[in-house]
Design a protein around this motif. Structure first.
Motif, PDB file in Angstrom:
ATOM      1  N   PRO C  66       0.749  -1.155   0.074  1.00 38.28           N
ATOM      2  CA  PRO C  66       0.007  -0.002   0.017  1.00 38.28           C
ATOM      3  C   PRO C  66       0.797   1.206  -0.245  1.00 38.28           C
ATOM      4  O   PRO C  66       0.623   2.257  -0.432  1.00 38.28           O
ATOM      5  N   ASN C  69       1.632   2.726  -3.677  1.00 36.21           N
ATOM      6  CA  ASN C  69       0.581   2.807  -4.553  1.00 36.21           C
ATOM      7  C   ASN C  69       0.762   4.346  -5.820  1.00 36.21           C
ATOM      8  O   ASN C  69       0.522   3.957  -6.796  1.00 36.21           O
ATOM      9  N   TYR C 104      -7.433  -0.439  -8.147  1.00 35.69           N
ATOM     10  CA  TYR C 104      -7.406   0.584  -9.092  1.00 35.69           C
ATOM     11  C   TYR C 104      -7.483  -0.155 -10.378  1.00 35.69           C
ATOM     12  O   TYR C 104      -6.655  -0.996 -10.897  1.00 35.69           O
ATOM     13  N   MET C 119      -4.372  -3.656  -3.386  1.00 35.82           N
ATOM     14  CA  MET C 119      -3.343  -3.683  -2.309  1.00 35.82           C
ATOM     15  C   MET C 119      -4.380  -4.018  -0.982  1.00 35.82           C
ATOM     16  O   MET C 119      -5.277  -3.535  -0.981  1.00 35.82           O
TER      17      MET C 119
END
Lengths: 73, 412, 268
Positions: C66, C69, C104, C119
């Motif tokens: 994370p 990102n 995403y 994530m």
């Protein structure tokens, strides 16, 4: 496969059923729904189906007042 | 009688006068040309917009939450209410997503009927767009013409699925009904008249001074801005990117159908208007070809309408009425719902507004674990924040018109 | 012994589950099968720590950490020509591992490929906003915050988007009931009239088919019409309703049956 509701004709559904049975092509399936009345309609519908050369696939009691048959040319 | 209340004056349609003469105007939720419930807070210097803040959520029904509590077939009528102008394309998007998740092969006749429904929906949606945008700018006659055309299409769709607006005409795995016998005749009659009608609209609008002044050079969206804001469909194609999912990632039978994708690099309202008009002609072209494809399926007798996958799709009515096992299968599928495999899928289809995506994450239960609806109009409303500053209030009306936003889709 | 049902997932659950049934898995294929995806994955692997990557239903799914990102999406946009961020949202795994899964969904128009960057973040963590890279993330992150409570750091207007600004509770969580919690049921009453007016106004009537036979202000009594707001007594005299078909009052005065034509062509 087409479904026909003849319940509104109550007892005299035979002419309409004969007329519909005339229009179907080979292999097509028709499902009829009609009022039971005094249970004579069941036998009459079976006779009409045999008479017009259809094969009676199924004949069920739909609910308290209605009967349904599945026929195939 | 205004009840004395503790509500701070934040929601009401109140204008604030500030010392630097900047006026905050609510292009309120109830506005004739707001295409639904959009509260656009405009900071104005006289007539020019300095800052725009669209506030949405008035038509939020929590569709994603409902999806988590509904079995897959039960959710189909809810997808109608997303983009209620072209509801069959929502149904189709959802049905395609679930079919890809399960790995179903839809019979050919069902594919052709679905293509017809999709293209009829595209025409209905574009005609509705033309009517409302022209009305917003003042062209009453185009409004009446376009709605009259749309009535014919609605009769055809009503003949098929019994509803004018919320069709629910597409099932997961195929199409419930075969098209009625007057379908092809009425469709042909409509398609023969359509080119002449479109020419009438263009004669009315293209050389109209007011229309061109209100549309040309207004609401210019550059290519980077369109890509950055996630614009899709006619909004993106007007900004110079020829991206049409039907052409680039062909689904259904779009690879067997010949049609062109109109696009322009002007990026303003007038470019979008031209693209919509051209897309109507292309849809008519596609529909002609689908009619031939349908007649071909009739010729070589491909009559099944639903896919054959006993543990996901219930059997045809004949088997249910006669075979005992398919009756039991049908009963379980209707009461408990089908259970797709564990996994996730994102499927994008080309709805009349843009790229309509369904993300489904299923954990093997009858209820989807997560269902995200990617509605194109959501970002077409968002772009107003960057697009409106520098324009004037009448431009807001024409920009909202050409972005073709529908609030059932924005708020979900 | 009754099977254990997790209390922190109050969404609809299947009431019958076969104890020995294992749900099949949507086939995941290795990334090497698709040249374009393989090349992209190599480029990503060279710069970032990729936890897992596979192809599912013709789309590559990549799991990342994370914290990076922003860089991954920036890398995808600039080097790997992924032109659009189609979607960005979260999935609630609080019942299973007290985590959120954020994805995403990206689209590359040149390669005609779609990739999903995913994530896992813990419950209560924030993510860094990608709004600087894709303006479409501006509204997506606001919706994610509105629905899940995941804050995006560096977002210009981190507020709710669909619900009112002062709404409490995040609707799409699995612990949030479908009908809404107590705050949702009394939101308008509290805002406008205050908590004290709750028992005066009474709860919201959600049953759309509710009929109260003794309320003559909101419900009409067909066949037994009484004036608006009058007190309802059961022995009211039935009001006679005469219809035109039964020879009653003729509605159209100058209608001449002979000269009128019945139009039945739907295309007219």
């Amino acid at each position: 496969m087409k479904r026909y509701d003849l319940r509104h004709l109550k007892d005299n559904f035979e002419p309409r059923m004969k007329e519909i049975l005339g229009t179907h092509k080979a292999g097509e399936v028709a499902i009829f729904l009609f009022e039971i009345g005094d249970f004579s309609a069941v036998q009459k519908s079976a006779d009409i189906v045999k008479e017009s050369g259809y094969e009676l696939m199924n004949s069920l009691k739909f609910n308290e007042v209605d009967w349904t048959i599945v026929v195939k040319k | 009688m205004q009840v004395k209340n503790r509500l701070t004056p934040f929601f009401e349609n109140i204008t604030f006068d500030r010392d630097d003469n900047e006026l905050i105007l609510n292009f309120g939720p109830q506005h004739p040309s707001a295409h639904g419930q959009l509260r656009l807070m405009l900071h104005l210097q006289q007539e020019m917009i300095v800052k725009a803040h669209p506030d949405i959520g008035y038509l939020h029904r929590g569709m994603e939450k409902m999806a988590e509590n509904m079995i897959y077939n039960e959710f189909m009528p809810t997808t109608d209410r997303m983009d209620y102008i072209a509801s069959s394309s929502n149904n189709y998007g959802f049905a395609l997503a679930v079919e890809k998740l399960i790995g179903l092969e839809v019979p050919r006749r069902a594919k052709v009927i679905r293509m017809m429904l999709l293209e009829i929906n595209r025409l209905m949606s574009h005609l509705f767009w033309l009517a409302t945008t022209a009305l917003d700018i003042g062209a009453m006659t185009v409004f009446l013409f376009a709605f009259r055309e749309r009535e014919y299409l609605m009769d055809i769709i009503e003949g098929y699925c019994g509803a004018r607006l919320t069709h629910a005409a597409i099932r997961i795995g195929g199409v419930p009904l075969d098209i009625q016998d007057t379908f092809i005749a009425q469709l042909k009659a409509f398609l023969d008249k359509l080119p002449q009608n479109i020419k009438d609209y263009e004669d009315l609008l293209d050389s109209n001074r007011i229309w061109r002044m209100r549309m040309e050079g207004v609401g210019h969206i550059s290519t980077e801005m369109a890509l950055s804001w996630g614009c899709t469909g006619p909004m993106l194609r007007a900004s110079g990117v020829a991206w049409d999912i039907r052409k680039e990632e062909p689904y259904e039978l779009y690879d067997e159908v010949k049609f062109d994708v109109p696009y322009s690099d002007k990026g303003d309202n007038f470019a979008r208007y031209r693209i919509y008009m051209e897309e109507m002609r292309q849809s008519a072209k596609i529909l002609y070809q689908t009619i031939d494809m349908y007649e071909e399926t009739v010729k070589n007798n491909q009559t099944e309408l639903m896919a054959h996958a006993p543990q996901y799709i219930s059997a045809p009515k004949l088997d249910i009425m006669t075979q005992n096992y398919s009756l039991m299968q049908h009963f379980v599928l209707v009461t408990q719902g089908m259970r797709p495999p564990v996994g996730e899928v994102y499927v994008a289809t080309e709805s009349p507004k843009g790229e309509l995506g369904y993300y489904i994450n299923s954990q093997g239960g009858p209820y989807p674990y997560r269902l995200k609806l990617r509605a194109p109009s959501f970002w077409h409303t968002g772009i107003l924040t960057d697009l409106l500053p520098g324009h004037y209030i009448p431009d807001v009306v024409s920009i909202i018109g050409t972005t073709n936003i529908v609030f059932g889709e924005v708020d979900r | 012994m009754r099977t254990y049902k997790p209390k922190d997932n109050v969404q609809a659950k299947a009431y019958y589950t076969d104890r020995f049934w294992v749900a099949p898995q949507v086939p995941k294929s290795d990334v090497a099968e698709d040249a374009v995806f393989a090349a992209d994955l190599e480029a990503l692997k060279s710069k970032f720590d990729i936890k897992d990557a596979y192809i599912q239903v013709e789309q590559m799914v990549v799991y990342i950490n994370p914290c990076d990102n922003f860089e991954v999406i920036k890398f995808m946009r600039d080097e790997l020509e992924y032109t659009q961020l189609s979607e960005l949202s979260a999935i609630d795994w609080i019942a299973k591992s007290n985590q959120f899964e954020i994805f995403y969904q990206m689209l590359s128009m040149k390669k005609r490929k779609r990739v999903r960057i995913k994530m896992f973040i813990n419950n209560g963590e924030a993510v860094n906003s990608v709004e600087k890279l894709f303006r479409s993330a501006d509204w997506s992150e606001r919706e994610m915050y509105d629905m899940f409570g995941i804050v995006a750091n560096g977002h210009p207007f981190m507020k709710r988007i669909l619900m009112p600004y002062d709404w409490q509770g995040f609707p799409l969580l699995k612990t949030y009931p479908l009908e809404g919690d107590e705050f949702a049921a009394w939101y308008e009453v509290d805002k406008i009239y205050g908590k004290e007016a709750r028992d005066i106004i009474g709860p919201e009537l959600r049953d759309t088919a509710r009929v109260d036979r003794y309320d003559s202000e909101r419900f009409a009594r067909l066949g037994f019409e009484i004036p608006y707001g009058a007190e309802v007594k059961d022995d009211a005299a039935p009001t006679v309703q005469s219809y035109q078909e039964e020879g009653g009052v003729f509605m159209i005065k100058k209608f001449d049956k002979e000269t009128s034509v019945v139009i039945d062509d739907p295309q007219r």
